[in-house]
Design a protein around this motif. Structure first.
Motif, PDB file in Angstrom:
ATOM      1  N   GLU A  90      -1.682   8.182  12.698  1.00 30.06           N
ATOM      2  CA  GLU A  90      -0.530   8.898  13.232  1.00 30.06           C
ATOM      3  C   GLU A  90       0.774   8.422  12.598  1.00 30.06           C
ATOM      4  O   GLU A  90       1.789   9.113  12.661  1.00 30.06           O
ATOM      5  CB  GLU A  90      -0.447   8.709  14.757  1.00 30.06           C
ATOM      6  CG  GLU A  90      -1.672   9.191  15.511  1.00 30.06           C
ATOM      7  CD  GLU A  90      -1.587   8.835  16.987  1.00 30.06           C
ATOM      8  OE1 GLU A  90      -0.461   8.518  17.456  1.00 30.06           O
ATOM      9  OE2 GLU A  90      -2.632   8.859  17.671  1.00 30.06           O
ATOM     10  N   HIS A  91       0.743   7.237  11.986  1.00 31.22           N
ATOM     11  CA  HIS A  91       1.990   6.622  11.547  1.00 31.22           C
ATOM     12  C   HIS A  91       2.087   6.389  10.039  1.00 31.22           C
ATOM     13  O   HIS A  91       3.186   6.351   9.486  1.00 31.22           O
ATOM     14  CB  HIS A  91       2.171   5.273  12.259  1.00 31.22           C
ATOM     15  CG  HIS A  91       2.012   5.340  13.744  1.00 31.22           C
ATOM     16  ND1 HIS A  91       2.969   5.904  14.568  1.00 31.22           N
ATOM     17  CD2 HIS A  91       1.006   4.926  14.562  1.00 31.22           C
ATOM     18  CE1 HIS A  91       2.553   5.828  15.826  1.00 31.22           C
ATOM     19  NE2 HIS A  91       1.374   5.242  15.852  1.00 31.22           N
ATOM     20  N   VAL A  92       0.954   6.190   9.371  1.00 30.15           N
ATOM     21  CA  VAL A  92       0.982   5.820   7.956  1.00 30.15           C
ATOM     22  C   VAL A  92       0.057   6.733   7.155  1.00 30.15           C
ATOM     23  O   VAL A  92      -0.768   7.457   7.721  1.00 30.15           O
ATOM     24  CB  VAL A  92       0.554   4.343   7.754  1.00 30.15           C
ATOM     25  CG1 VAL A  92       1.399   3.410   8.600  1.00 30.15           C
ATOM     26  CG2 VAL A  92      -0.929   4.141   8.074  1.00 30.15           C
ATOM     27  N   ASN A  93       0.215   6.703   5.850  1.00 22.79           N
ATOM     28  CA  ASN A  93      -0.721   7.412   4.977  1.00 22.79           C
ATOM     29  C   ASN A  93      -1.998   6.573   4.898  1.00 22.79           C
ATOM     30  O   ASN A  93      -2.126   5.697   4.031  1.00 22.79           O
ATOM     31  CB  ASN A  93      -0.108   7.603   3.592  1.00 22.79           C
ATOM     32  CG  ASN A  93       1.037   8.594   3.620  1.00 22.79           C
ATOM     33  OD1 ASN A  93       0.969   9.601   4.318  1.00 22.79           O
ATOM     34  ND2 ASN A  93       2.098   8.318   2.883  1.00 22.79           N
ATOM     35  N   ILE A  98       7.547  -1.477   6.416  1.00 20.19           N
ATOM     36  CA  ILE A  98       6.619  -1.601   7.541  1.00 20.19           C
ATOM     37  C   ILE A  98       5.641  -2.723   7.227  1.00 20.19           C
ATOM     38  O   ILE A  98       5.174  -2.850   6.093  1.00 20.19           O
ATOM     39  CB  ILE A  98       5.818  -0.289   7.742  1.00 20.19           C
ATOM     40  CG1 ILE A  98       6.747   0.906   7.954  1.00 20.19           C
ATOM     41  CG2 ILE A  98       4.827  -0.413   8.884  1.00 20.19           C
ATOM     42  CD1 ILE A  98       7.502   0.896   9.240  1.00 20.19           C
ATOM     43  N   LEU A  99       5.320  -3.525   8.229  1.00 18.46           N
ATOM     44  CA  LEU A  99       4.281  -4.554   8.072  1.00 18.46           C
ATOM     45  C   LEU A  99       3.046  -4.151   8.877  1.00 18.46           C
ATOM     46  O   LEU A  99       3.158  -3.750  10.040  1.00 18.46           O
ATOM     47  CB  LEU A  99       4.780  -5.910   8.571  1.00 18.46           C
ATOM     48  CG  LEU A  99       5.627  -6.747   7.615  1.00 18.46           C
ATOM     49  CD1 LEU A  99       6.073  -8.030   8.316  1.00 18.46           C
ATOM     50  CD2 LEU A  99       4.859  -7.097   6.356  1.00 18.46           C
ATOM     51  N   VAL A 100       1.879  -4.250   8.252  1.00 19.27           N
ATOM     52  CA  VAL A 100       0.605  -4.028   8.943  1.00 19.27           C
ATOM     53  C   VAL A 100      -0.171  -5.336   8.873  1.00 19.27           C
ATOM     54  O   VAL A 100      -0.474  -5.827   7.776  1.00 19.27           O
ATOM     55  CB  VAL A 100      -0.213  -2.891   8.293  1.00 19.27           C
ATOM     56  CG1 VAL A 100      -1.554  -2.733   9.007  1.00 19.27           C
ATOM     57  CG2 VAL A 100       0.568  -1.578   8.326  1.00 19.27           C
ATOM     58  N   TYR A 101      -0.442  -5.907  10.023  1.00 14.84           N
ATOM     59  CA  TYR A 101      -1.166  -7.180  10.086  1.00 14.84           C
ATOM     60  C   TYR A 101      -2.570  -6.938  10.627  1.00 14.84           C
ATOM     61  O   TYR A 101      -2.747  -6.531  11.782  1.00 14.84           O
ATOM     62  CB  TYR A 101      -0.419  -8.175  10.981  1.00 14.84           C
ATOM     63  CG  TYR A 101      -1.224  -9.407  11.318  1.00 14.84           C
ATOM     64  CD1 TYR A 101      -1.595 -10.318  10.319  1.00 14.84           C
ATOM     65  CD2 TYR A 101      -1.627  -9.670  12.628  1.00 14.84           C
ATOM     66  CE1 TYR A 101      -2.341 -11.444  10.629  1.00 14.84           C
ATOM     67  CE2 TYR A 101      -2.366 -10.800  12.950  1.00 14.84           C
ATOM     68  CZ  TYR A 101      -2.731 -11.681  11.942  1.00 14.84           C
ATOM     69  OH  TYR A 101      -3.477 -12.795  12.248  1.00 14.84           O
ATOM     70  N   SER A 152       0.834  -1.213   0.000  1.00 10.88           N
ATOM     71  CA  SER A 152       0.000   0.000   0.000  1.00 10.88           C
ATOM     72  C   SER A 152       0.862   1.254   0.000  1.00 10.88           C
ATOM     73  O   SER A 152       0.740   2.106   0.880  1.00 10.88           O
ATOM     74  CB  SER A 152      -0.920   0.002   1.222  1.00 10.88           C
ATOM     75  OG  SER A 152      -1.873  -1.028   1.124  1.00 10.88           O
ATOM     76  N   GLY A 153       1.749   1.375  -0.955  1.00 12.51           N
ATOM     77  CA  GLY A 153       2.559   2.579  -1.035  1.00 12.51           C
ATOM     78  C   GLY A 153       3.538   2.689   0.118  1.00 12.51           C
ATOM     79  O   GLY A 153       4.102   1.700   0.573  1.00 12.51           O
ATOM     80  N   ASP A 154       3.737   3.908   0.639  1.00 17.06           N
ATOM     81  CA  ASP A 154       4.706   4.176   1.694  1.00 17.06           C
ATOM     82  C   ASP A 154       4.017   4.730   2.927  1.00 17.06           C
ATOM     83  O   ASP A 154       2.884   5.186   2.867  1.00 17.06           O
ATOM     84  CB  ASP A 154       5.738   5.213   1.225  1.00 17.06           C
ATOM     85  CG  ASP A 154       6.527   4.738   0.015  1.00 17.06           C
ATOM     86  OD1 ASP A 154       6.496   3.528  -0.270  1.00 17.06           O
ATOM     87  OD2 ASP A 154       7.163   5.581  -0.637  1.00 17.06           O
ATOM     88  N   ASP A 155       4.766   4.691   4.051  1.00 16.55           N
ATOM     89  CA  ASP A 155       4.274   5.400   5.223  1.00 16.55           C
ATOM     90  C   ASP A 155       4.711   6.857   5.116  1.00 16.55           C
ATOM     91  O   ASP A 155       5.221   7.291   4.079  1.00 16.55           O
ATOM     92  CB  ASP A 155       4.753   4.727   6.522  1.00 16.55           C
ATOM     93  CG  ASP A 155       6.226   4.987   6.815  1.00 16.55           C
ATOM     94  OD1 ASP A 155       6.935   5.518   5.930  1.00 16.55           O
ATOM     95  OD2 ASP A 155       6.673   4.658   7.922  1.00 16.55           O
ATOM     96  N   LYS A 156       4.548   7.631   6.157  1.00 19.13           N
ATOM     97  CA  LYS A 156       4.816   9.065   6.085  1.00 19.13           C
ATOM     98  C   LYS A 156       6.299   9.380   5.962  1.00 19.13           C
ATOM     99  O   LYS A 156       6.669  10.530   5.706  1.00 19.13           O
ATOM    100  CB  LYS A 156       4.238   9.766   7.317  1.00 19.13           C
ATOM    101  CG  LYS A 156       2.714   9.760   7.351  1.00 19.13           C
ATOM    102  CD  LYS A 156       2.183  10.570   8.513  1.00 19.13           C
ATOM    103  CE  LYS A 156       0.655  10.630   8.480  1.00 19.13           C
ATOM    104  NZ  LYS A 156       0.104  11.426   9.604  1.00 19.13           N
TER     105      LYS A 156
END
Length: 447
Positions: A202-205, A103-106, A58-62
């Protein structure tokens, strides 16, 4: 002391209990397949797994780090999915990005006894990522084995900056205790529990994040239960008008108007010229992140119109991250929303015609966007020419910059959509002299 087998049994019992609690929710026994917009082409080497949408990028974080999402609710029943293939597909996906920080988002919601991979599979997965593809270490000298293992662990573990576990339950905590003896303290610090989706903002787009509908519904249910009523509206302060000196989060036109009609935004000009002088040969340029607070501090200086001296930070990756952050926070990408569908169609163009097609797309841009893009791509072409030292080929640079140059007006970029974006960007970098040679607008600037 509780044995591992006892913990595994306890985890299974806890998962069944959680399923019973969820039975009141609508459609919870339904598996969420990938929406049509993220379905892979049937020729994909892992189409049988990828079509479920379990793993997405999903793209990048901030801060420019790749976001890789694993959604449990998209897992089909175990008898319908080869979990060995799932592991291979997960490695196939990670291998495209783990050379850079990620970054991993589970998303845990939706994991059930019917679709849950076994504990044996989880152990195999952990060991697989630990050793990666070492097939015959016996042919290497002992010191080479150590170097190889160190390198492979670096890719998967050190470059993973944060693991967000969304909507954790007791099952997650029990599984964590099972694996705790195998996990280093340093790696354990990367784990972050996220109880509500809004905490991710607060952490990702968040707007780029691919969140399955079932996860959205579950989040609403949790928020309603917390308040004892309907989900409370998410409170956000009204947007403040930008400062006259604002550089991040405002349009190219706004920056130009506030900077004496300068065509190249100050952030872009200063970071590119600094990196050209002092970073061209830095190995892994644009792949590494910098301290989050440091990046915020530099952004604040720019937004307040104060001078920024990158020599003070002693880290060439700081201006590299600032450059990516600037591009990513533009309200409209440099390539504009209009050309997104044309970029996606690049796969349908014959190989021999792709450079010409890229040239036509780029030359159709508004003049200001063209000048800014040409300035940036001229620099990236320089970086690729030093790839023997910095390891950043046109292909590697495209993986970093593609999603920062073009994205859709609405929704997020799926894993499937990344391929044409990366191919398009790679062609712009590799064939820069051909793509940008014909159009020479007045006032254009060289890096």
């Amino acid at each position: 002391m509780t044995s591992a087998s006892d913990l595994e049994q306890l985890a299974d019992i806890e998962l069944l209990r959680e399923e019973e609690e969820d039975e009141e929710e609508d459609d919870q026994t339904r598996v969420t397949d990938a929406p049509p917009s993220v379905l892979p082409d049937s020729s994909h080497p892992y189409y049988d797994v990828a079509r479920h949408g379990v793993v997405q990028v999903s793209g990048d974080d901030k801060y420019g780090r790749k976001l890789i999402v694993f959604s449990s609710c998209c897992l089909p029943p175990s008898h319908q999915l080869n979990h060995r293939r799932l592991l291979e597909y997960l490695k196939f996906t990670l291998d495209q990005y783990v050379e850079m920080d990620y970054i991993l988002v589970y998303f845990h919601h939706g994991l059930r006894s019917s679709n849950k991979p076994s504990m044996k599979w989880l152990r195999e997965a952990y060991n697989e990522f630990d050793r990666k593809y070492v097939t015959s270490p016996f042919s290497l000298e002992p010191e080479d084995v150590l170097k190889l293992k160190s390198s492979l662990c670096f890719r998967y573990k050190k470059n993973l900056k944060t693991l967000y576990v969304v909507h954790p339950t007791n099952f997650i905590r029990i599984v964590w205790n099972i694996f705790k003896p195998l996990i280093s303290h340093k790696f354990g610090k990367k784990l972050t529990y996220v109880n509500f989706l809004d905490e991710l903002r607060e952490h990702v787009n968040y707007e780029q994040l691919i969140v399955p509908p079932d996860v959205l519904r579950h989040d609403e249910k949790l928020r309603a239960a917390q308040k004892g009523g309907a989900p409370p509206p998410v409170k956000r302060p009204p947007p403040r008008p930008p400062l006259p000196t604002q550089q991040f989060g405002v349009s190219l036109q706004y920056i130009r108007e506030k900077n004496r009609d300068e065509l190249i935004p100050p952030v872009l000009l200063q970071t590119v010229r600094y990196l050209k002088d002092k970073g061209l040969r830095t190995e892994g340029l644009f792949r590494r992140s910098a301290r989050v607070q440091l990046i915020k501090d530099v952004q604040k200086l720019y937004n307040l119109g104060k001078p920024v001296n990158f020599d003070l930070y002693g880290d060439v990756h700081v201006p590299a991250v600032i450059l990516k952050t600037f591009l990513r926070e533009l309200p409209e990408p440099v390539l504009t929303f209009r050309v997104y569908s044309q970029v996606q169609d690049i796969l349908n163009v014959e190989n021999i015609l792709r450079v010409t097609t890229c040239k036509q797309i780029v030359e159709s841009l508004p003049e200001h966007n063209f000048i800014v893009l040409k300035f940036l791509l001229s620099f990236l072409h320089m970086v690729s020419q030093e790839s023997i030292n910095n390891k950043m080929s046109a292909s590697n640079l495209s993986c970093v910059f593609g999603v920062n140059l073009v994205w859709p007006r609405h929704g997020s970029i799926s894993l499937t959509a990344l391929t044409p974006i990366n191919i398009f960007t790679e062609l712009l970098i590799e064939h820069f002299l051909t793509v940008f040679a014909s159009r020479r607008p007045a006032g254009e600037v060289a890096p």
